[in-house]
Design a protein around this motif. Structure first.
Motif, mmCIF file in Angstrom:
data_model
loop_
_atom_site.group_PDB
_atom_site.id
_atom_site.type_symbol
_atom_site.label_atom_id
_atom_site.label_comp_id
_atom_site.label_asym_id
_atom_site.label_seq_id
_atom_site.Cartn_x
_atom_site.Cartn_y
_atom_site.Cartn_z
ATOM 1 N N ASP A 8 69.817 3.345 -12.333
ATOM 2 C CA ASP A 8 71.596 2.778 -12.994
ATOM 3 C C ASP A 8 71.276 0.588 -13.068
ATOM 4 O OD1 ASP A 8 72.509 2.693 -11.142
ATOM 5 O OD2 ASP A 8 73.954 3.675 -11.847
ATOM 6 N N LYS A 28 68.729 15.407 -18.890
ATOM 7 C CA LYS A 28 69.838 14.483 -19.000
ATOM 8 C C LYS A 28 70.388 15.719 -18.056
ATOM 9 C CE LYS A 28 69.828 11.945 -22.710
ATOM 10 N NZ LYS A 28 70.557 11.569 -24.151
ATOM 11 N N SER A 32 72.913 15.041 -14.892
ATOM 12 C CA SER A 32 73.792 15.078 -14.692
ATOM 13 C C SER A 32 74.888 15.634 -13.569
ATOM 14 C CB SER A 32 75.006 15.672 -15.806
ATOM 15 O OG SER A 32 74.156 16.998 -15.514
ATOM 16 N N THR A 37 78.127 12.926 -13.599
ATOM 17 C CA THR A 37 78.171 12.591 -15.105
ATOM 18 C C THR A 37 78.074 13.190 -16.282
ATOM 19 O OG1 THR A 37 78.199 10.325 -13.966
ATOM 20 C CG2 THR A 37 78.259 10.354 -16.628
ATOM 21 N N LYS A 41 77.085 11.361 -21.798
ATOM 22 C CA LYS A 41 77.032 10.502 -21.388
ATOM 23 C C LYS A 41 76.278 10.028 -21.125
ATOM 24 C CE LYS A 41 81.591 11.228 -23.141
ATOM 25 N NZ LYS A 41 81.763 10.458 -24.549
ATOM 26 N N ILE A 42 75.113 10.385 -20.651
ATOM 27 C CA ILE A 42 73.769 9.350 -20.290
ATOM 28 C C ILE A 42 72.578 8.946 -21.178
ATOM 29 C CG2 ILE A 42 71.641 10.174 -18.752
ATOM 30 C CD1 ILE A 42 73.176 12.106 -16.968
ATOM 31 N N TYR A 71 71.731 4.487 -18.612
ATOM 32 C CA TYR A 71 72.883 3.574 -18.884
ATOM 33 C C TYR A 71 73.738 4.892 -19.857
ATOM 34 C CZ TYR A 71 70.261 -0.444 -19.657
ATOM 35 O OH TYR A 71 69.127 -1.581 -19.721
ATOM 36 N N TYR A 72 74.907 4.558 -19.675
ATOM 37 C CA TYR A 72 75.982 5.259 -19.434
ATOM 38 C C TYR A 72 76.432 5.439 -20.613
ATOM 39 C CZ TYR A 72 75.873 5.755 -14.904
ATOM 40 O OH TYR A 72 75.495 6.350 -13.606
#
Length: 73
Positions: A8, A28, A32, A37, A41-42, A71-72
């Motif tokens: 990230d 993802k 997560s 997260t 949102k990824i 990225y978020y």
């Protein structure tokens, strides 16, 4: 099994093991769980390419040792 990593660029570099038949969405979800997260949102990118959730790692020709940019969103 292949091992891919996601960076990230804020100090977190996560390595995960997955199957090449898994989708980007599955990857993802694994990420997560490790970073805490929500998976929706990824955003996974490499250069200017944004990877879509429904396409498999094999279709994107992602191999062992591949590095994603995390990225978020």
């Amino acid at each position: 099994m292949i091992e891919v990593s996601a960076n990230d660029r804020l100090g977190k570099k996560i390595k995960v093991k997955c199957l090449s038949s898994d989708s980007i969405g599955d990857l993802k979800k694994i990420l997560s769980l490790q970073i805490g997260t929500p998976y929706d949102k990824i955003v996974l990118k490499k250069g200017h390419q944004v990877y879509k959730d429904h396409i498999s790692l094999d279709d994107y020709e992602i191999h062992d040792g591949f590095n994603f940019e995390l990225y978020y969103g």
